[in-house]
Design an enzyme around this catalytic site. Structure first.
Site, PDB file in Angstrom:
ATOM      1  N   HIS A 111      11.761   1.036 -14.051  1.00 52.67           N
ATOM      2  CA  HIS A 111      12.659   0.562 -13.005  1.00 52.67           C
ATOM      3  C   HIS A 111      14.069   0.327 -13.549  1.00 52.67           C
ATOM      4  O   HIS A 111      14.272  -0.557 -14.363  1.00 52.67           O
ATOM      5  CB  HIS A 111      12.076  -0.746 -12.451  1.00 52.67           C
ATOM      6  CG  HIS A 111      12.818  -1.318 -11.298  1.00 52.67           C
ATOM      7  ND1 HIS A 111      13.477  -2.520 -11.356  1.00 52.67           N
ATOM      8  CD2 HIS A 111      12.999  -0.848 -10.049  1.00 52.67           C
ATOM      9  CE1 HIS A 111      14.028  -2.777 -10.189  1.00 52.67           C
ATOM     10  NE2 HIS A 111      13.758  -1.788  -9.371  1.00 52.67           N
ATOM     11  N   HIS A 133      22.761   0.253  -8.891  1.00 51.69           N
ATOM     12  CA  HIS A 133      21.916  -0.451  -7.932  1.00 51.69           C
ATOM     13  C   HIS A 133      22.714  -1.197  -6.872  1.00 51.69           C
ATOM     14  O   HIS A 133      22.470  -1.059  -5.680  1.00 51.69           O
ATOM     15  CB  HIS A 133      20.992  -1.445  -8.662  1.00 51.69           C
ATOM     16  CG  HIS A 133      20.171  -2.251  -7.703  1.00 51.69           C
ATOM     17  ND1 HIS A 133      20.596  -3.462  -7.191  1.00 51.69           N
ATOM     18  CD2 HIS A 133      18.973  -2.007  -7.129  1.00 51.69           C
ATOM     19  CE1 HIS A 133      19.684  -3.931  -6.352  1.00 51.69           C
ATOM     20  NE2 HIS A 133      18.688  -3.073  -6.298  1.00 51.69           N
ATOM     21  N   GLU A 140      15.992   6.788  -5.640  1.00 50.07           N
ATOM     22  CA  GLU A 140      16.172   6.005  -4.415  1.00 50.07           C
ATOM     23  C   GLU A 140      17.539   6.291  -3.807  1.00 50.07           C
ATOM     24  O   GLU A 140      18.559   6.266  -4.493  1.00 50.07           O
ATOM     25  CB  GLU A 140      16.045   4.502  -4.701  1.00 50.07           C
ATOM     26  CG  GLU A 140      16.234   3.686  -3.421  1.00 50.07           C
ATOM     27  CD  GLU A 140      16.009   2.189  -3.590  1.00 50.07           C
ATOM     28  OE1 GLU A 140      15.589   1.753  -4.689  1.00 50.07           O
ATOM     29  OE2 GLU A 140      16.254   1.463  -2.621  1.00 50.07           O
TER      30      GLU A 140
HETATM   31  O1  G3P Z   1      13.113   0.954  -6.191  1.00 47.84           O
HETATM   32  C1  G3P Z   1      11.990   0.171  -6.255  1.00 47.84           C
HETATM   33  C2  G3P Z   1      12.274  -1.228  -5.852  1.00 47.84           C
HETATM   34  O2  G3P Z   1      12.512  -1.950  -6.982  1.00 47.84           O
HETATM   35  C3  G3P Z   1      13.353  -1.362  -4.858  1.00 47.84           C
HETATM   36  O3  G3P Z   1      14.149  -2.438  -5.102  1.00 47.84           O
HETATM   37  O4  G3P Z   1      16.342  -3.387  -5.162  1.00 47.84           O
HETATM   38  O5  G3P Z   1      15.258  -2.741  -7.281  1.00 47.84           O
HETATM   39  O6  G3P Z   1      16.087  -1.009  -5.757  1.00 47.84           O
HETATM   40  P1  G3P Z   1      15.526  -2.384  -5.874  1.00 47.84           P
HETATM   41 CA    CA Z   2      15.514   1.052  -6.738  1.00 47.58          CA
END
Ligand code: G3P
Ligand code: CA
Length: 348
Positions: free
Chosen positions: A52, A94, A172
Site C-alpha cells: 500500500h 495520495h 487507484e
Molecule cells: O487503496 C486501498 C485503500 O487503502 C484505499 O484507501 O485512502 O489509502 O487510498 P487510501
Molecule cells: Ca489507494
C-alpha cells in the site's frame, strides 16, 4: 499453585478454546474455496500482498525507495494512487493537495491547499517528497530520503519492470471525477508499455484497477474489460447504499470488493456504536457472500500480524498493507528479511 493463578490459567484455557472454536467456525463458513477458485482463475496470488503506497511503513509513501523496497520484498502488487498534473502527466500521490507529504509551503507559499492538478509536473519536481517522513518517523528516517521527487506512472512502471521480482500494479483512480479521461489515459499508457492488452506476454492480472467511484470502474470495464477491477468501499458508502447494494455494484462493474479491515476497530476514533461497521467487514458473513457472488475480497489496510492471520482465516483473498515486510513473513512467503541488505541493494 495459588488459587488466583489457577483461576487465571483456567480463564486463559477457556479463552483459547473459545477463540479456536470461533476460528474453525469462521474458516468453515467463509467458503474460501470459491474465492480461491476466482483469484486462481484470474492469476492473482492468494493471499495477495499488496504494498500500500509501496513499503510505506519503512519509506516515504509512493516514492522510489518505497516501491523499490516493496518490489525487492517480493510483494505481489505495488499499490498506487494516480492523479494528473496541470500539463497532463500521470503521477503517484495520495492526497488531494501537497501539504502533508511535501515542502510545498516553503517552495510555493500560499498554494499549500491547492489541489495537485493545478501544478505542472516541472513545479512538482521542485518539491521534496521525502523529508516529511524523516520528521514523522524518526526511528525509520534515512538521509537518502531527503529531496525525493514525486514519481510519474512511467517511473513506477520502470521500477516494476526491473529488479529481483516482477510485481503487478494495483492502480487507484484518485478523485476520478476531477480528472476527466484519466481512465483512457491510463489504459493507453499501460497498453503502450505492454502491461495490458497483450495478455499472453503480460501475464494475467498484472494490473488491477481500484476505485471508490463505481463510475470510474465502469469506464475501465468498457476500455479494458480483461483487466480486473475492485470496488473500494468505506463506511459512508456502506451507510448510504448498504452492503447488498455495494456487493451488487462490485459484481456488475468489477471483479473484487475492497472492504476495510480490523485496524480501525482499535483506533482513536473507536466507539461501541460504530463497532458493527468498523469491525466486522472482513468477517465470513461478508467474504462468504462476496465469494458466492463471484467477487474476490482484498481488504485495507492490514498492518498487524494478528490482523493478517485473522482476515485470511475469515476468507479474505488479499490485503493492502503498509507493512509488506511483515506480511511476506506472516504468510510464509519469505524467510526472515535482512532489511539492511535490501536497502543496500536498492541504493538507499
Ligand atoms: O487503496 C486501498 C485503500 O487503502 C484505499 O484507501 O485512502 O489509502 O487510498 P487510501
Ligand atoms: Ca489507494
Amino acid at each position: 499453585m495459588g488459587y488466583w493463578f489457577k483461576v487465571l490459567l483456567g480463564t486463559v484455557a477457556a479463552a483459547s478454546v473459545l477463540v479456536t472454536g470461533l476460528l474453525i467456525v469462521s474458516r468453515l463458513s467463509s467458503e474460501p474455496s470459491l474465492g480461491r477458485k476466482l483469484v486462481l482463475a484470474l492469476g492473482i496470488a492468494r493471499p495477495a500482498v499488496i504494498a500500500h503506497r509501496g513499503a510505506s511503513y519503512l519509506a516515504p509513501e509512493e516514492t522510489r525507495p518505497a516501491y523499490l523496497l516493496a518490489r525487492e520484498l517480493g510483494a505481489d502488487y505495488l499499490e498506487v494512487d494516480i492523479q494528473r498534473t496541470k500539463d497532463g502527466v500521470l503521477i503517484a500521490l495520495h492526497d488531494d493537495d501537497l501539504s502533508r507529504t511535501t515542502n510545498v509551503a516553503d517552495v510555493f507559499p500560499g498554494r499549500e491547499k491547492d489541489t495537485v492538478n493545478t501544478f505542472t509536473f516541472a513545479e512538482l519536481q521542485q518539491l521534496d517528497a521525502g523529508s516529511w517522513f524523516n520528521r514523522q518517523a524518526s526511528d525509520r528516517a534515512r538521509d537518502s530520503f531527503r529531496g525525493l521527487r514525486i514519481l510519474r506512472l512511467e517511473d513506477l512502471i520502470d521500477i516494476a519492470e526491473t529488479g529481483s521480482h516482477r510485481p503487478g500494479l494495483y492502480i487507484e483512480t484518485k478523485a476520478a471525477l476531477r480528472f476527466p479521461g484519466i481512465e483512457q489515459q491510463l489504459v493507453t499508457t499501460l497498453t503502450a508499455r505492454g502491461w495490458i492488452g497483450h495478455i499472453e506476454s503480460a501475464g494475467p492480472a498484472r494490473v488491477i484497477f481500484q476505485s471508490f467511484k463505481p463510475e470510474s470502474l465502469a469506464r475501465f470495464k468498457i476500455l479494458a474489460p480483461e483487466v480486473p477491477r475492485l470496488l473500494l468501499i468505506d463506511e459512508v458508502m456502506l451507510s448510504e447504499a448498504g452492503w447488498e447494494s455495494l456487493l451488487k455494484t462490485a459484481s456488475e462493474i468489477g471483479m473484487g470488493i475492497g472492504t476495510w479491515g480490523y485496524r480501525w476497530a482499535f483506533g482513536p476514533q473507536w466507539s461501541v456504536k460504530d463497532a458493527p461497521t468498523r469491525y466486522v467487514m472482513t468477517w465470513p458473513r461478508y467474504t462468504g457472500q462476496a465469494h458466492r457472488a463471484g467477487v474476490f475480497v482484498h481488504s485495507w489496510t492490514i498492518d498487524d500480524r494478528w490482523e493478517m492471520w485473522m482476515v485470511t482465516l475469515n476468507g479474505v483473498d488479499g490485503i493492502f498493507t503498509n507493512r509488506a515486510e511483515l506480511a511476506m513473513v506472516a504468510y510464509s512467503r519469505s524467510e526472515p528479511i535482512d532489511l539492511d541488505k535490501l536497502w543496500s541493494r536498492i541504493g538507499y
